[in-house]
Write an enzyme that holds these catalytic residues in place. Sequence first.
Site, PDB file in Angstrom:
ATOM      1  N   HIS A  73       0.498  -1.734  -0.304  1.00 35.82           N
ATOM      2  CA  HIS A  73       0.151  -0.309   0.200  1.00 35.82           C
ATOM      3  C   HIS A  73       0.593   1.126   0.367  1.00 35.82           C
ATOM      4  O   HIS A  73       1.987   1.319   0.922  1.00 35.82           O
ATOM      5  CB  HIS A  73      -1.128   0.380   1.501  1.00 35.82           C
ATOM      6  CG  HIS A  73      -2.142  -0.951   1.576  1.00 35.82           C
ATOM      7  ND1 HIS A  73      -2.917  -0.883   1.694  1.00 35.82           N
ATOM      8  CD2 HIS A  73      -2.684  -2.020   0.201  1.00 35.82           C
ATOM      9  CE1 HIS A  73      -3.616  -2.116   2.453  1.00 35.82           C
ATOM     10  NE2 HIS A  73      -3.533  -2.372   0.566  1.00 35.82           N
TER      11      HIS A  73
ATOM     12  N   TYR B 291       5.099   6.607   9.970  1.00 38.87           N
ATOM     13  CA  TYR B 291       4.100   5.380   9.933  1.00 38.87           C
ATOM     14  C   TYR B 291       4.646   4.641   9.151  1.00 38.87           C
ATOM     15  O   TYR B 291       4.828   3.122   8.650  1.00 38.87           O
ATOM     16  CB  TYR B 291       2.644   5.998   9.565  1.00 38.87           C
ATOM     17  CG  TYR B 291       1.947   5.090   9.003  1.00 38.87           C
ATOM     18  CD1 TYR B 291       0.746   4.662  10.518  1.00 38.87           C
ATOM     19  CD2 TYR B 291       1.663   3.712   8.569  1.00 38.87           C
ATOM     20  CE1 TYR B 291      -0.911   4.275  10.313  1.00 38.87           C
ATOM     21  CE2 TYR B 291       0.827   2.939   8.687  1.00 38.87           C
ATOM     22  CZ  TYR B 291      -0.595   3.088   9.350  1.00 38.87           C
ATOM     23  OH  TYR B 291      -1.095   2.220   9.040  1.00 38.87           O
TER      24      TYR B 291
ATOM     25  N   TYR C  20      -8.382   5.532   8.357  1.00 40.53           N
ATOM     26  CA  TYR C  20      -8.528   5.375  10.114  1.00 40.53           C
ATOM     27  C   TYR C  20      -9.678   7.303   9.993  1.00 40.53           C
ATOM     28  O   TYR C  20      -9.364   7.915   9.650  1.00 40.53           O
ATOM     29  CB  TYR C  20      -7.574   6.483  10.372  1.00 40.53           C
ATOM     30  CG  TYR C  20      -5.935   5.458  10.636  1.00 40.53           C
ATOM     31  CD1 TYR C  20      -5.664   4.990  11.616  1.00 40.53           C
ATOM     32  CD2 TYR C  20      -5.429   4.559   9.361  1.00 40.53           C
ATOM     33  CE1 TYR C  20      -4.980   4.605  11.857  1.00 40.53           C
ATOM     34  CE2 TYR C  20      -4.794   3.930   9.746  1.00 40.53           C
ATOM     35  CZ  TYR C  20      -4.010   3.506  10.577  1.00 40.53           C
ATOM     36  OH  TYR C  20      -3.351   2.782  11.104  1.00 40.53           O
TER      37      TYR C  20
ATOM     38  N   LYS D 241       2.927  -0.073  15.484  1.00 38.25           N
ATOM     39  CA  LYS D 241       4.345  -0.231  16.037  1.00 38.25           C
ATOM     40  C   LYS D 241       4.316  -1.128  15.958  1.00 38.25           C
ATOM     41  O   LYS D 241       5.927  -1.805  16.547  1.00 38.25           O
ATOM     42  CB  LYS D 241       5.156   1.459  16.403  1.00 38.25           C
ATOM     43  CG  LYS D 241       4.585   2.233  15.757  1.00 38.25           C
ATOM     44  CD  LYS D 241       5.419   2.372  14.460  1.00 38.25           C
ATOM     45  CE  LYS D 241       4.898   3.163  13.227  1.00 38.25           C
ATOM     46  NZ  LYS D 241       5.234   3.249  11.803  1.00 38.25           N
TER      47      LYS D 241
ATOM     48  N   PRO E 213      -2.013  -0.115  19.392  1.00 46.02           N
ATOM     49  CA  PRO E 213      -2.433  -0.502  17.484  1.00 46.02           C
ATOM     50  C   PRO E 213      -2.595   0.575  16.536  1.00 46.02           C
ATOM     51  O   PRO E 213      -2.116   0.513  15.380  1.00 46.02           O
ATOM     52  CB  PRO E 213      -3.136  -1.383  17.531  1.00 46.02           C
ATOM     53  CG  PRO E 213      -4.705  -1.256  18.864  1.00 46.02           C
ATOM     54  CD  PRO E 213      -3.395   0.015  20.279  1.00 46.02           C
TER      55      PRO E 213
END
Length: 391
Positions: A73, A384, A202, A299, A295
């Site tokens: 992605h 990220y 998100y 990480k 979460p």
Amino acid sequence: MSRTQVVIIGAGPAGLLLSHLLAADGVESVVLETRSRRYVEARVRAGILESSTVGLLDSVGLGERLHREGHEHRGIYLQWPEERHHLDFVDLGESSIWLYGQTEVTRDLGRAREAAGQQISYEISDTALHDVGTDRPYVTWTGGDGRPERLDADVVVGCDGSFGPSRGTVPAGSQQTWERTYPYAWLGILADVAPSTDELIYAWHPDGFAMHSMRSESVSRLYLQVPPGTDLATWSDDRIWDALAVRLGHGQEGWELTPGPITDRSVLPMRSFVATPMRYGRLFLAGDAAHIVPPTGAKGLNLAVADVALLAPAVSALLRGDPRPAEAYSDTALRRVWRCTHFSWWMTTMLHSTGDPFDDQLQLSQLRRVCGSEHAAAELAANYSGLPIGL
């Protein structure tokens, strides 16, 4: 009594990867695990791999199935009511990420270690670490056949998570801990339905956070913010899908959430925890045995991989007479741990509703800043997609 060079407590991805890396450097190890192999390989956990994690797995011959069955992605979607924005990490100058479940990583590692003849003892009990503050540590346990066992070693490594015996072996006065417990949890589900999105969503919503992830082209992974201690019995399938539809914006700009049969559900508490140092004598800690992150920032698994990537050469050097990398391990690992702990806290507090209207406006302001500023978006993308292992 028997002897090995390194005893590894825990046969999750951290422990198995460490044994793999040590073996490549000619170091012998034995892995001990309380649970069954079937249980360890079936645990539903993280599914997002940073570019550095993928690169490490590739470099040690463990990336073939990941590239064949995983999904690369370029970024994520950030969303709040009536708005959805795509952050393209590659366009922002960072790396792509891979969706490949921790269960699959564990299976790949288990098969590789089995093929190499790695000694792994599953379904043991009463594991105890002894004399780890000396240069002659040893571990005792009860085997599956009920017999007491003892293994002497040069080094013991705790990869046994937050509930294993390793961290508790460190004397109280020799370790400091920091902890943050968040006032919300995640209700996570696996569903046998094709994902309704091409990349992760998100979603901030006044009813609570929601996330749409996936495990494959036919299996979706989704999450809902719920209060800590939520009883799963109060959440029927219909209630879960209805809440997900509202929070993820079903019908917004023509987008639709497709429900399907739910095959697994669980409630995950949210907390941050760091124990320092990550070493006591000849005992080294890695992964969840030393630190836990919520979460939201994806990480946890990646931090464990980064830990053992640093630890394997440090242990090898120690066994060959050079203690300097082992002495630097904790400080080096903790720089990345604290950076990722901050990022996970930041993502969590930005996206989870507290029920306070003032907090709502602060969160929306931050989301607009991230999505409206290339500099702010690039900072999220850098954290990220993954910072260097030896940060």
